[in-house]
Design an enzyme around this catalytic site. Structure first.
Site, PDB file in Angstrom:
ATOM      1  N   GLU A 115      48.615  29.396 -11.619  1.00 40.18           N
ATOM      2  CA  GLU A 115      47.322  30.056 -11.409  1.00 40.18           C
ATOM      3  C   GLU A 115      47.052  30.007  -9.913  1.00 40.18           C
ATOM      4  OE1 GLU A 115      45.329  31.520 -13.637  1.00 40.18           O
ATOM      5  OE2 GLU A 115      46.514  31.013 -15.406  1.00 40.18           O
TER       6      GLU A 115
ATOM      7  N   CYS B 236      38.762  31.059  -6.017  1.00 35.06           N
ATOM      8  CA  CYS B 236      40.019  31.834  -6.023  1.00 35.06           C
ATOM      9  C   CYS B 236      39.767  33.323  -6.219  1.00 35.06           C
ATOM     10  CB  CYS B 236      40.947  31.305  -7.103  1.00 35.06           C
ATOM     11  SG  CYS B 236      40.207  31.318  -8.738  1.00 35.06           S
TER      12      CYS B 236
HETATM   13  P1  NAD Z   1      47.162  23.369  -3.050  1.00 36.84           P
HETATM   14  O1  NAD Z   1      48.293  24.227  -3.500  1.00 36.84           O
HETATM   15  O2  NAD Z   1      47.189  22.851  -1.673  1.00 36.84           O
HETATM   16  O3  NAD Z   1      47.038  22.084  -4.002  1.00 36.84           O
HETATM   17  C1  NAD Z   1      46.967  22.181  -5.396  1.00 36.84           C
HETATM   18  C2  NAD Z   1      47.496  20.903  -6.017  1.00 36.84           C
HETATM   19  O4  NAD Z   1      48.860  20.753  -5.628  1.00 36.84           O
HETATM   20  C3  NAD Z   1      46.776  19.633  -5.590  1.00 36.84           C
HETATM   21  O5  NAD Z   1      46.612  18.798  -6.720  1.00 36.84           O
HETATM   22  C4  NAD Z   1      47.728  19.005  -4.596  1.00 36.84           C
HETATM   23  O6  NAD Z   1      47.661  17.598  -4.573  1.00 36.84           O
HETATM   24  C5  NAD Z   1      49.066  19.443  -5.117  1.00 36.84           C
HETATM   25  N1  NAD Z   1      50.077  19.488  -4.046  1.00 36.84           N
HETATM   26  C6  NAD Z   1      49.871  19.668  -2.722  1.00 36.84           C
HETATM   27  N2  NAD Z   1      51.040  19.649  -2.058  1.00 36.84           N
HETATM   28  C7  NAD Z   1      52.008  19.438  -2.974  1.00 36.84           C
HETATM   29  C8  NAD Z   1      53.417  19.316  -2.905  1.00 36.84           C
HETATM   30  N3  NAD Z   1      54.044  19.390  -1.746  1.00 36.84           N
HETATM   31  N4  NAD Z   1      54.090  19.130  -4.043  1.00 36.84           N
HETATM   32  C9  NAD Z   1      53.442  19.060  -5.232  1.00 36.84           C
HETATM   33  N5  NAD Z   1      52.103  19.165  -5.353  1.00 36.84           N
HETATM   34  C10 NAD Z   1      51.389  19.341  -4.243  1.00 36.84           C
HETATM   35  O7  NAD Z   1      45.852  24.216  -3.333  1.00 36.84           O
HETATM   36  P2  NAD Z   1      44.351  23.845  -2.981  1.00 36.84           P
HETATM   37  O8  NAD Z   1      44.151  23.898  -1.523  1.00 36.84           O
HETATM   38  O9  NAD Z   1      43.927  22.623  -3.710  1.00 36.84           O
HETATM   39  O10 NAD Z   1      43.593  25.071  -3.675  1.00 36.84           O
HETATM   40  C11 NAD Z   1      43.431  26.304  -3.047  1.00 36.84           C
HETATM   41  C12 NAD Z   1      44.328  27.359  -3.638  1.00 36.84           C
HETATM   42  O11 NAD Z   1      44.227  27.360  -5.034  1.00 36.84           O
HETATM   43  C13 NAD Z   1      43.893  28.757  -3.204  1.00 36.84           C
HETATM   44  O12 NAD Z   1      45.044  29.530  -2.936  1.00 36.84           O
HETATM   45  C14 NAD Z   1      43.176  29.301  -4.408  1.00 36.84           C
HETATM   46  O13 NAD Z   1      43.139  30.704  -4.503  1.00 36.84           O
HETATM   47  C15 NAD Z   1      43.946  28.690  -5.505  1.00 36.84           C
HETATM   48  N6  NAD Z   1      43.154  28.621  -6.734  1.00 36.84           N
HETATM   49  C16 NAD Z   1      43.497  29.376  -7.789  1.00 36.84           C
HETATM   50  C17 NAD Z   1      42.725  29.337  -8.939  1.00 36.84           C
HETATM   51  C18 NAD Z   1      43.063  30.150 -10.143  1.00 36.84           C
HETATM   52  O14 NAD Z   1      42.496  29.866 -11.185  1.00 36.84           O
HETATM   53  N7  NAD Z   1      43.933  31.127 -10.073  1.00 36.84           N
HETATM   54  C19 NAD Z   1      41.606  28.529  -8.986  1.00 36.84           C
HETATM   55  C20 NAD Z   1      41.301  27.772  -7.870  1.00 36.84           C
HETATM   56  C21 NAD Z   1      42.071  27.812  -6.758  1.00 36.84           C
END
Ligand code: NAD
Length: 457
Positions: free
Chosen positions: A212, A246
């Site tokens: 997502e 998002c």
């Molecule tokens: P992110 O990808 O930085 O982090 C998401 C999760 O991944 C966190 O739990 C984080 O700890 C983990 N993570 C970070 N680095 C990692 C790695 N190297 N390996 C494994 N896991 C890792 O995203 P964010 O900054 O928390 O959220 C923002 C993004 O999420 C935006 O792009 C937004 O559009 C998207 N988003 C999508 C939805 C949806 O429903 N489609 C909803 C909310 C946010």
């Protein structure tokens, strides 16, 4: 003794799953009811944590994190018995006299990795779907919303069996350790960058993934529009949670004929909603951390500020900001903004707007404001996006009747309502023949049977 290491937790969950407890529909209903009760009871505790993480206004926290979650849980509770049933389907002629059926079966132990922007809803709604479908779940909340992450861990540990649902808090290191384990499904919400890491790790065990993601969701404003209403709905959707959504409208594509009037209406609406100094408004959230704050500030130099632009680092405050005159190649027009900055670009003719949208990765949401039904249809047929919302924004994700998910760069897989149940289930096909008699048509020697086989197929 409580399991402590990640492999211990997963081993414990595998044993719980293998006990068959989660296959029982009544068990799933009881647990969903319990989860619903916990959230209702602990609503204040959860809202406090959200406030500590990003100063979420109470109404926004309640509506987008608590109410949406409760709604999803209730919907799954009511429908899961029907969703889980064995269903008879048509049987194709060559299979007669067999009967054909389908039945959804739980996948096993699933991993849910969540982001920080709706840190409660984005762990709990997938969890409710995983529970409804009969799985055990391990949740990894975002380290960037630590208060909410700890609140989730505390509530789950206090009320749910750790073999059934567990929470592990931590950052990328913990994620890395989790991703080295074998799960039956990984449900990830976050950025496309991390999604690539998740998918690569999942390939080791061929673990199915739901991704997502986000990206730049365009919002087209046609000349045939009720300006005041469109301005209100867009302002609300963009600056809800300070733009950290998002599906927030990322940028506006406005018909040049109404550009000035529309920008004027947006300016007035921003002031009406948040006052002349939005910093003082109790209805306006803050940016999650310093690095996102700095990233957002850097966008401000990439164009002309129409309104807003004020920022206060110690408070992580950025005013609702409208911009124009950005190059379409600049970072603010290339990266997902994910904050309270709204670039406005114009188009001359309606097809130009569609060409612009189609020249970019498929968005998670596409918004169109117009009263013209033909244009509404043209956008539906002529573009591809996770969701398409006409004359409104953001609201598409609150309905359990609408599947939610991206396409292309904005993600893969769906959830909410029945789509969530399906995501966390394997649809097993069943053929049941009889042992009362046996039709020899398929057996050797084949000799004269070809004609009959052709007829049957
Ligand atoms: P992110 O990808 O930085 O982090 C998401 C999760 O991944 C966190 O739990 C984080 O700890 C983990 N993570 C970070 N680095 C990692 C790695 N190297 N390996 C494994 N896991 C890792 O995203 P964010 O900054 O928390 O959220 C923002 C993004 O999420 C935006 O792009 C937004 O559009 C998207 N988003 C999508 C939805 C949806 O429903 N489609 C909803 C909310 C946010």
């Amino acid at each position: 003794m409580e399991p402590v290491t990640i492999p211990d937790i997963i081993e414990n969950q595998k044993r719980f799953f293998q006990s068959g407890a989660t296959k029982d529909i009544r068990f799933r209903q009881e647990q969903l009811k319990k989860l619903h009760g916990i959230i209702r009871r602990e609503e204040g505790f959860i809202i406090d944590a959200l406030k500590k993480d990003m100063a979420k206004p109470t109404l926004e926290a309640y509506a987008s994190e608590i109410a949406v979650t409760l709604n999803e849980i209730k919907y799954a509770f009511k429908n899961l018995a029907s969703w889980s049933r064995v269903r008879r389907v048509m049987t194709t002629l060559p299979l007669l006299p067999s009967g054909s059926f389908t039945v959804p079966e739980p996948l096993g132990v699933v991993l849910i990795v969540a982001p920080w922007n709706y840190p409660f809803q984005l762990t709990m709604v997938p969890l409710a779907a995983a529970m409804a479908a009969g799985n055990c779940a391990l949740i990894k909340p975002s380290e960037l919303a630590p208060y909410t992450g700890m609140a989730i861990e505390e509530l789950v540990a206090r009320y749910l069996d750790p073999g059934y649902v567990s929470v592990v808090n931590g950052g990328p290191d913990v994620s890395k350790e989790l991703l080295a384990q074998r799960f039956d499904h990984i449900f990830f919400t976050g950025s496309a960058r991390v999604a690539r890491i998740i998918m690569q790790a999942a390939s080791r065990y061929l673990t199915p993934v739901t991704l997502e993601l986000g990206g730049k969701s365009p919002c087209i404003v046609d000349r045939d529009v009720k300006i005041e209403y469109a301005a209100r709905r867009i302002t609300w959707a963009k600056f809800f949670n300070a733009g950290q959504t998002c599906v927030a409208p990322d940028y506006l594509l406005v018909d040049e004929h109404i550009r000035d009037k529309f920008v004027d209406a947006l300016k007035k609406t921003i002031i009406r909603f948040y006052g002349t100094d939005p910093k003082e408004s109790p209805y306006y959230a803050r940016i999650i951390n310093r690095s996102h704050f700095d990233r957002l500030l850097s966008y401000m130099d990439q164009g002309n500020i129409i309104i807003g632009g004020q920022a206060l680092a110690q408070d992580l405050y950025i005013a609702p900001t409208l911009m124009d005159n950005m190059a379409v190649t600049s970072p603010v027009m290339q990266e997902e903004i994910f904050g309270p900055i709204l670039p406005v670009i114009t188009y001359r003719e309606f097809p130009d707007a569609l060409d612009f949208v189609n020249s970019r990765p498929k968005p998670l949401a596409l918004y169109l404001f117009t009263s013209d039904n033909k244009k509404q249809d043209r956008v539906r047929e002529g573009t591809s996006s996770g969701g398409y919302c006409i004359n409104d924004a953001l609201v598409q994700l609150v309905s359990p009747y609408l599947p939610f998910g991206g396409v292309g760069e904005s993600g893969m897989g769906l959830y909410h309502g029945k789509a969530g149940f399906d995501t966390f289930s394997h649809m097993k096909s069943i053929v049941r023949n009889t042992l009362h008699y046996d039709i020899p048509l398929r057996y050797v020697p084949y000799r004269f049977k070809l004609g009959l086989v052709k007829w049957l197929f």
